[in-house]
Design a protein around this motif. Structure first.
Motif, PDB file in Angstrom:
ATOM      1  N   ALA A   1      43.445  40.218  39.961  1.00 36.23           N
ATOM      2  CA  ALA A   1      42.065  41.014  39.647  1.00 36.23           C
ATOM      3  C   ALA A   1      42.475  42.401  39.809  1.00 36.23           C
ATOM      4  N   ALA A   2      41.715  43.298  38.842  1.00 33.08           N
ATOM      5  CA  ALA A   2      41.750  44.732  38.991  1.00 33.08           C
ATOM      6  C   ALA A   2      41.447  45.092  40.228  1.00 33.08           C
ATOM      7  N   ARG A   3      41.778  46.154  40.977  1.00 30.08           N
ATOM      8  CA  ARG A   3      41.447  46.722  42.257  1.00 30.08           C
ATOM      9  C   ARG A   3      41.823  47.988  42.352  1.00 30.08           C
ATOM     10  N   THR A   4      41.341  48.493  43.466  1.00 31.80           N
ATOM     11  CA  THR A   4      41.313  50.166  43.924  1.00 31.80           C
ATOM     12  C   THR A   4      42.394  50.108  45.025  1.00 31.80           C
ATOM     13  N   GLY A   5      43.213  51.185  44.584  1.00 37.54           N
ATOM     14  CA  GLY A   5      44.613  51.257  45.839  1.00 37.54           C
ATOM     15  C   GLY A   5      44.514  52.745  45.963  1.00 37.54           C
TER      16      GLY A   5
END
Length: 93
Positions: free
Chosen positions: A58-62
């Motif tokens: 899934a898309a995520r914040t890094g």
């Protein structure tokens, strides 16, 4: 210690009685089938040895480790490899 591709080809040839060229062709064919199957979303299972499958991430914040700035990491695909019973036994001896 680890085997590189040429050492693996030599070991396969010795164990199977194949010529090195034939063993290398077989290993290359296995690699092609594995890559093509995963690209098509198909799992590859060699009973007792391993299973390989494509998984969705899934898309995520890094976070950028240098600046600490938040970045958006897009959705994508990864590869999941699971050891079979033969591999698990081999490493517990």
């Amino acid at each position: 210690m680890s085997l590189n591709k040429s050492e693996l080809v030599s070991a396969i040839a010795e164990k199977s009685g194949l010529k090195k060229a034939d063993a290398e062709n077989a290993l290359n064919a296995f690699q092609e089938v594995l890559v093509e199957s995963l690209a098509n979303g198909e799992a590859v299972k060699v009973t007792g040895l391993l299973s390989v499958e494509r998984v969705e991430r899934a898309a995520r914040t890094g976070r950028n480790p240098r600046t600490g700035e938040e970045i958006q990491i897009p959705a994508g695909f990864g590869v999941k490899i699971s050891a079979g019973s033969l591999l698990k036994k081999a490493v517990t001896k």
